[in-house]
Design a protein around this motif. Structure first.
Motif, PDB file in Angstrom:
ATOM      1  N   VAL A  20      -8.482  35.590  73.771  1.00 39.46           N
ATOM      2  CA  VAL A  20      -8.976  34.170  73.707  1.00 39.46           C
ATOM      3  C   VAL A  20      -9.983  33.992  72.292  1.00 39.46           C
ATOM      4  O   VAL A  20      -9.758  33.121  71.692  1.00 39.46           O
ATOM      5  N   ALA A  21     -10.553  35.311  71.971  1.00 44.88           N
ATOM      6  CA  ALA A  21     -11.510  35.019  70.937  1.00 44.88           C
ATOM      7  C   ALA A  21     -10.618  35.093  69.731  1.00 44.88           C
ATOM      8  O   ALA A  21     -10.976  34.641  68.637  1.00 44.88           O
ATOM      9  N   THR A  22      -9.543  35.897  69.661  1.00 51.00           N
ATOM     10  CA  THR A  22      -8.597  35.720  68.537  1.00 51.00           C
ATOM     11  C   THR A  22      -8.224  34.161  68.132  1.00 51.00           C
ATOM     12  O   THR A  22      -8.231  33.766  67.321  1.00 51.00           O
ATOM     13  N   ALA A  23      -7.795  33.572  69.231  1.00 52.34           N
ATOM     14  CA  ALA A  23      -7.157  32.311  69.049  1.00 52.34           C
ATOM     15  C   ALA A  23      -8.379  31.355  68.895  1.00 52.34           C
ATOM     16  O   ALA A  23      -8.213  30.650  67.823  1.00 52.34           O
ATOM     17  N   VAL A  24      -9.379  31.375  69.370  1.00 52.76           N
ATOM     18  CA  VAL A  24     -10.414  30.602  68.670  1.00 52.76           C
ATOM     19  C   VAL A  24     -10.924  31.080  67.487  1.00 52.76           C
ATOM     20  O   VAL A  24     -11.442  29.997  66.630  1.00 52.76           O
ATOM     21  N   PHE A  25     -10.939  32.299  67.267  1.00 51.55           N
ATOM     22  CA  PHE A  25     -11.265  32.820  65.957  1.00 51.55           C
ATOM     23  C   PHE A  25     -10.237  32.126  64.916  1.00 51.55           C
ATOM     24  O   PHE A  25     -10.725  31.567  63.701  1.00 51.55           O
ATOM     25  N   MET A  26      -9.213  32.175  65.113  1.00 49.61           N
ATOM     26  CA  MET A  26      -7.972  31.396  64.141  1.00 49.61           C
ATOM     27  C   MET A  26      -8.410  29.643  64.057  1.00 49.61           C
ATOM     28  O   MET A  26      -8.489  29.484  62.698  1.00 49.61           O
ATOM     29  N   ALA A  27      -8.485  29.191  65.013  1.00 46.82           N
ATOM     30  CA  ALA A  27      -8.978  27.784  64.873  1.00 46.82           C
ATOM     31  C   ALA A  27     -10.080  27.391  63.981  1.00 46.82           C
ATOM     32  O   ALA A  27     -10.192  26.498  63.156  1.00 46.82           O
ATOM     33  N   ALA A  28     -11.315  28.577  64.398  1.00 50.40           N
ATOM     34  CA  ALA A  28     -12.367  28.117  63.842  1.00 50.40           C
ATOM     35  C   ALA A  28     -12.329  28.301  62.321  1.00 50.40           C
ATOM     36  O   ALA A  28     -13.117  27.963  61.625  1.00 50.40           O
ATOM     37  N   THR A  29     -11.539  29.372  61.973  1.00 47.26           N
ATOM     38  CA  THR A  29     -11.326  29.686  60.514  1.00 47.26           C
ATOM     39  C   THR A  29     -10.543  28.562  59.483  1.00 47.26           C
ATOM     40  O   THR A  29     -10.817  28.273  58.703  1.00 47.26           O
ATOM     41  N   LEU A  30      -9.681  27.967  60.657  1.00 45.87           N
ATOM     42  CA  LEU A  30      -8.779  26.737  59.880  1.00 45.87           C
ATOM     43  C   LEU A  30      -9.852  25.366  59.584  1.00 45.87           C
ATOM     44  O   LEU A  30      -9.947  25.049  58.696  1.00 45.87           O
ATOM     45  N   VAL A  31     -10.860  25.467  60.688  1.00 45.21           N
ATOM     46  CA  VAL A  31     -11.940  24.241  60.538  1.00 45.21           C
ATOM     47  C   VAL A  31     -12.693  24.718  59.433  1.00 45.21           C
ATOM     48  O   VAL A  31     -13.078  23.707  58.527  1.00 45.21           O
ATOM     49  N   ALA A  32     -13.129  25.877  59.140  1.00 42.49           N
ATOM     50  CA  ALA A  32     -14.156  26.240  58.260  1.00 42.49           C
ATOM     51  C   ALA A  32     -13.687  26.046  56.664  1.00 42.49           C
ATOM     52  O   ALA A  32     -14.201  25.389  55.818  1.00 42.49           O
ATOM     53  N   LEU A  33     -12.409  26.461  56.705  1.00 39.19           N
ATOM     54  CA  LEU A  33     -11.570  25.964  55.400  1.00 39.19           C
ATOM     55  C   LEU A  33     -11.511  24.658  54.953  1.00 39.19           C
ATOM     56  O   LEU A  33     -11.619  24.287  53.975  1.00 39.19           O
ATOM     57  N   GLY A  34     -11.102  23.758  56.309  1.00 41.07           N
ATOM     58  CA  GLY A  34     -11.393  22.437  56.055  1.00 41.07           C
ATOM     59  C   GLY A  34     -12.293  21.711  55.498  1.00 41.07           C
ATOM     60  O   GLY A  34     -12.608  21.031  54.769  1.00 41.07           O
ATOM     61  N   VAL A  35     -13.537  22.246  55.967  1.00 45.67           N
ATOM     62  CA  VAL A  35     -14.706  21.884  55.669  1.00 45.67           C
ATOM     63  C   VAL A  35     -15.184  22.492  54.356  1.00 45.67           C
ATOM     64  O   VAL A  35     -15.762  21.357  53.807  1.00 45.67           O
ATOM     65  N   ALA A  36     -14.717  23.372  53.995  1.00 42.04           N
ATOM     66  CA  ALA A  36     -15.073  23.937  52.709  1.00 42.04           C
ATOM     67  C   ALA A  36     -14.302  22.950  51.677  1.00 42.04           C
ATOM     68  O   ALA A  36     -14.749  22.627  50.723  1.00 42.04           O
ATOM     69  N   VAL A  74      -2.294  35.322  59.875  1.00 44.91           N
ATOM     70  CA  VAL A  74      -1.231  36.167  60.126  1.00 44.91           C
ATOM     71  C   VAL A  74      -1.424  37.554  61.148  1.00 44.91           C
ATOM     72  O   VAL A  74      -0.635  37.410  61.910  1.00 44.91           O
ATOM     73  N   PHE A  75      -2.512  38.232  61.149  1.00 41.77           N
ATOM     74  CA  PHE A  75      -2.847  39.134  62.159  1.00 41.77           C
ATOM     75  C   PHE A  75      -3.115  38.636  63.495  1.00 41.77           C
ATOM     76  O   PHE A  75      -3.088  39.225  64.492  1.00 41.77           O
ATOM     77  N   GLY A  76      -3.849  37.577  63.439  1.00 45.29           N
ATOM     78  CA  GLY A  76      -3.945  36.789  64.705  1.00 45.29           C
ATOM     79  C   GLY A  76      -2.892  36.332  65.470  1.00 45.29           C
ATOM     80  O   GLY A  76      -2.828  36.570  66.600  1.00 45.29           O
ATOM     81  N   THR A  77      -1.959  35.901  64.772  1.00 48.10           N
ATOM     82  CA  THR A  77      -0.712  35.487  65.305  1.00 48.10           C
ATOM     83  C   THR A  77      -0.061  36.624  66.029  1.00 48.10           C
ATOM     84  O   THR A  77       0.416  36.654  67.215  1.00 48.10           O
ATOM     85  N   LEU A  78      -0.185  37.763  65.238  1.00 47.42           N
ATOM     86  CA  LEU A  78       0.767  39.032  65.605  1.00 47.42           C
ATOM     87  C   LEU A  78      -0.012  39.682  66.818  1.00 47.42           C
ATOM     88  O   LEU A  78       0.713  40.061  67.899  1.00 47.42           O
ATOM     89  N   THR A  79      -1.463  39.549  66.882  1.00 49.13           N
ATOM     90  CA  THR A  79      -2.034  39.880  68.053  1.00 49.13           C
ATOM     91  C   THR A  79      -1.812  39.067  69.368  1.00 49.13           C
ATOM     92  O   THR A  79      -1.647  39.724  70.577  1.00 49.13           O
ATOM     93  N   LEU A  80      -1.756  37.873  69.124  1.00 45.55           N
ATOM     94  CA  LEU A  80      -1.447  36.980  70.407  1.00 45.55           C
ATOM     95  C   LEU A  80       0.143  37.325  70.632  1.00 45.55           C
ATOM     96  O   LEU A  80       0.325  36.974  72.043  1.00 45.55           O
ATOM     97  N   TYR A  81       0.763  37.057  69.836  1.00 39.87           N
ATOM     98  CA  TYR A  81       2.425  37.142  70.291  1.00 39.87           C
ATOM     99  C   TYR A  81       2.791  38.565  70.729  1.00 39.87           C
ATOM    100  O   TYR A  81       3.562  38.539  71.815  1.00 39.87           O
ATOM    101  N   LEU A  82       2.203  39.647  70.319  1.00 39.45           N
ATOM    102  CA  LEU A  82       2.568  41.070  70.883  1.00 39.45           C
ATOM    103  C   LEU A  82       1.474  41.340  71.808  1.00 39.45           C
ATOM    104  O   LEU A  82       1.765  42.427  72.445  1.00 39.45           O
ATOM    105  N   ARG A  83       0.425  40.606  71.912  1.00 36.64           N
ATOM    106  CA  ARG A  83      -0.639  40.962  72.889  1.00 36.64           C
ATOM    107  C   ARG A  83      -1.071  42.530  72.649  1.00 36.64           C
ATOM    108  O   ARG A  83      -1.155  43.330  73.223  1.00 36.64           O
TER     109      ARG A  83
END
Length: 210
Positions: free
Chosen positions: A47-63, A83-92
């Motif tokens: 769950v932290a990885t998924a939220v981390f990915m979303a927060a990263t996108l938000v941070a880049l958007g704010v920047a 990339v690595f977050g997607t692999l983490t979630l997809y492959l568990r």
């Protein structure tokens, strides 16, 4: 004599603006990491990885919204997170998100090393409008940062392979940043030693655009 009172409100308005700018920058750079730490403690690494990915996108958007550009390092880091977050979630498999800092640090080291080989210190291109160093100074500073990033990549490998996931997340959130800050402060003597005097830069109009 009556113009002096007008200067006080100007000074007072500049301070909050600079404080807001600093707060925004810290939120962009540290926000996703702190969200990652907090969510991992509450809901686990996936769950932290998924939220981390979303927060990263938000941070880049704010920047992009705040500065109309995204600095190279947050952009590279954000791409690796996705990339690595997607692999983490997809492959568990949380190995991928743990490898993310290693990949980012090695990418930065390779980027800086390539610039040295091409006799184009990358740090001068990134920070030349802020700091004014001689050519040997830029080369030495770039080499030091490249070696530092390699060391951080090795450190990340040692930590995640030998401690629990929660301990690694804690170290990622509260270990890497202080080490980077301490290293950056340790470079000040070198930067002062190789400081170059350039009247055009010191008085240039580029400073307000930073």
């Amino acid at each position: 004599m009556q113009k002096q009172p007008d200067a006080a409100p100007c000074a007072q308005t500049e301070a909050p603006e600079s404080g807001l700018a600093l707060a925004t920058k810290l939120a962009i750079e540290l926000g996703p990491l702190l969200v990652f730490f907090g969510t991992n403690a509450a809901a686990g690494i996936y769950v932290a990885t998924a939220v981390f990915m979303a927060a990263t996108l938000v941070a880049l958007g704010v920047a992009w919204w705040r500065y109309h550009k995204i600095p190279v390092m947050p952009l590279v880091s954000g791409a690796v997170v996705l990339v690595f977050g997607t692999l983490t979630l997809y492959l568990r498999d949380d190995t991928f998100i743990k490898l993310k800092p290693t990949i980012v640090y090695l990418t930065f080291a390779a980027f800086l090393g390539a610039g040295l080989l091409l006799r184009k210190p990358v740090l001068e291109l990134l920070l030349g409008s802020v700091f004014n160093l001689t050519e040997p100074g830029w080369r030495k500073l770039t080499l030091r940062w490249a070696l530092f990033f390699i060391g951080m990549a090795v450190l990340n490998e040692i930590v995640w392979r030998n401690v629990s996931t929660d301990a690694w997340v804690s170290f990622k959130a509260f270990g890497f940043l202080p080490l980077t800050f301490i290293f950056a402060m340790a470079q000040m003597p070198l930067m002062q030693r190789y400081s170059a005097v350039d009247d055009n830069k010191s008085a240039g109009p580029e400073l307000p655009s930073q």
